[in-house]
Design a protein around this motif. Structure first.
Motif, PDB file in Angstrom:
ATOM      1  N   SER A  23      -1.803   5.164   5.877  1.00  0.00           N
ATOM      2  CA  SER A  23      -0.773   5.600   6.826  1.00  0.00           C
ATOM      3  C   SER A  23      -0.330   4.419   7.671  1.00  0.00           C
ATOM      4  O   SER A  23      -1.043   3.415   7.794  1.00  0.00           O
ATOM      5  CB  SER A  23      -1.324   6.702   7.722  1.00  0.00           C
ATOM      6  N   SER A  32       0.817  -1.208   0.000  1.00  0.00           N
ATOM      7  CA  SER A  32       0.000   0.000   0.000  1.00  0.00           C
ATOM      8  C   SER A  32       0.855   1.265   0.000  1.00  0.00           C
ATOM      9  O   SER A  32       1.833   1.383   0.752  1.00  0.00           O
ATOM     10  CB  SER A  32      -0.922   0.015   1.220  1.00  0.00           C
ATOM     11  N   THR A  33       0.472   2.222  -0.851  1.00  0.00           N
ATOM     12  CA  THR A  33       1.114   3.537  -0.862  1.00  0.00           C
ATOM     13  C   THR A  33       0.154   4.627  -0.385  1.00  0.00           C
ATOM     14  O   THR A  33       0.525   5.795  -0.337  1.00  0.00           O
ATOM     15  CB  THR A  33       1.586   3.880  -2.287  1.00  0.00           C
ATOM     16  N   LYS A  34      -1.065   4.250  -0.041  1.00  0.00           N
ATOM     17  CA  LYS A  34      -2.094   5.229   0.330  1.00  0.00           C
ATOM     18  C   LYS A  34      -2.365   5.256   1.833  1.00  0.00           C
ATOM     19  O   LYS A  34      -2.670   6.310   2.393  1.00  0.00           O
ATOM     20  CB  LYS A  34      -3.399   4.911  -0.404  1.00  0.00           C
TER      21      LYS A  34
END
Length: 408
Positions: free
Chosen positions: A85, A81-83
């Motif tokens: 937190s 995941s890059t989205k």
């Protein structure tokens, strides 16, 4: 994760339905008598005539590895995941790791050596081999410890329906008991008993309500329903349509034990009487007042009692045991020797946790008492019955899972 929790509730080893551990291993052990079709897959559990083609055994295996696959998919997705937190990622990772660990733990106790699956790659999973159970247990402990480092210590949202640090600690205590790591079991249970937000309570009447202070983790029913346990166990006319408590078990309760009156229901037709687990008392749609409990504080007291007894800390072991007995309106035990205290703890576990997730069966196998206990009442019992067979369909699909468990 919502899908994982739904699978746990509806179709898993910890489900309260007819395909869960509470029913099938209760029939397999000495908790329940069976009144259904004797030649079916459930009848094979009760009669100890299980074949490797048994549908319930296959369901144990397949539903568990489906949940494990889901946990692995979550872990792999979060890793990429890059989205999200880190604050969002870590608790989800902890939940997936803890549930993956619990599922492998139950599989290992049922089948012995099993594959420990950590990927969704079918090219890997279709050719896996079984690992020695001790190696599996090491993987389980490592995963739980990692999960605990990622999870919030407590989750106050939703009546303890989500896995948090206290759930991971409770699972860790169970694994330490299984592996006879007594001091570590004491440390884990003490964290929950003395430092956690839970209370044993003063009586048994409210233990299985959704807001019980003794509940560490429970599964929320579908909206407008109560537990599958209530639907499965409660009956109102005899003979029972499916299963009932063995009269010998019911008759073994001490006279003053309030669990006998409050946790066991009776049905009579005037000449015969049958008994059923009545821990969960609601079995019709309506306001959800009872959730399916997976872990509760009384188990932590009895784990610590046993661990202390094995280490010779007998007075403190008796204190833990007596705390559970006092809540059931029973006097303190008078046992003095280590053997007497361990026997008293085993009896208390049986009377406290009947029909709950196969705890009775797992205690019999863990303490090597299955044959001694079941041979007199199960004519087809064989010592090799301490393990279930690997499903024949799995052996045919992946010969690397061979050899089959002894006796099948």
């Amino acid at each position: 994760m919502s899908e994982i929790y739904a699978q746990l509730r509806d179709n898993s080893l910890v489900s309260g339905g007819t395909g869960g551990l509470g029913v099938l291993m209760g029939l397999y052990a000495d908790e329940l008598d069976y009144y259904g079709t004797p030649v079916g897959s459930v009848g094979q559990f009760y009669n100890h005539t299980i074949l490797s083609t048994n549908e319930q055994v296959s369901s144990f295996w397949n539903s568990s590895y489906s949940i494990i696959y889901g946990c692995n998919a979550i872990l792999q997705g979060l890793e990429k995941s890059t989205k999200l937190s880190l604050e969002d990622i870590e608790p989800l990772q902890g939940e997936a790791l803890a549930i993956r660990s619990l599922t492998h733990f139950n599989l290992a106790r049922l089948f012995g050596d099993i594959p420990y699956i950590t990927t969704t790659d079918y090219t890997v999973n279709s050719t896996v081999s079984r690992l020695p159970i001790q190696e599996v247990l090491e993987y389980i402990v490592n995963d739980i410890l990692e999960a605990r480092s990622l999870l919030p210590e407590e989750n106050f949202i939703g009546n303890h329906i989500y896995v948090d640090g206290t759930v991971a600690t409770a699972l860790l205590a169970k694994v330490y008991l299984e592996t006879e790591q007594w001091q570590l079991a004491i440390e884990a249970t003490t964290m929950l008993i003395e430092d956690g937000p839970f209370e044993l309570g003063e009586n048994v009447e409210n233990v299985f309500l959704k807001n019980s202070p003794a509940t560490i983790w429970q599964l929320k029913p579908r909206e407008g329903n109560n537990t599958m346990e209530g639907q499965t166990f409660i009956f109102t006319v005899g003979p029972p349509p499916f299963a009932a408590l063995r009269p010998e078990f019911v008759g073994a309760f001490e006279p003053m034990d309030t669990r006998r009156d409050l946790w066991i229901g009776e049905v009579t037709n005037g000449s015969d009487t049958w008994y059923y687990p009545n821990k969960y008392k609601l079995n019709t749609p309506g306001r959800s007042e009872e959730f399916s409990i997976v872990f509760r504080l009384a188990e932590m007291y009895l784990i610590r009692a046993e661990a202390r007894a094995h280490l010779g800390i007998l007075s403190e072991a008796k204190n833990d045991l007596n705390a559970v007995r006092q809540r059931a309106s029973l006097p303190p035990i008078t046992a003095t020797s280590q053997e007497e205290i361990l026997n008293a703890i085993a009896t208390e576990v049986f009377h406290e946790f009947f029909s709950e997730h196969g705890l009775r069966w797992f205690n019999l196998t863990r303490t090597s008492n299955a044959t001694e206990t079941l041979l007199p009442i199960k004519p087809a019992w064989q010592p090799t019955d301490v393990l279930l067979p690997i499903p024949q369909s799995e052996l045919l699909a992946n010969p690397n899972l061979l050899p089959q468990n002894p006796g099948y």
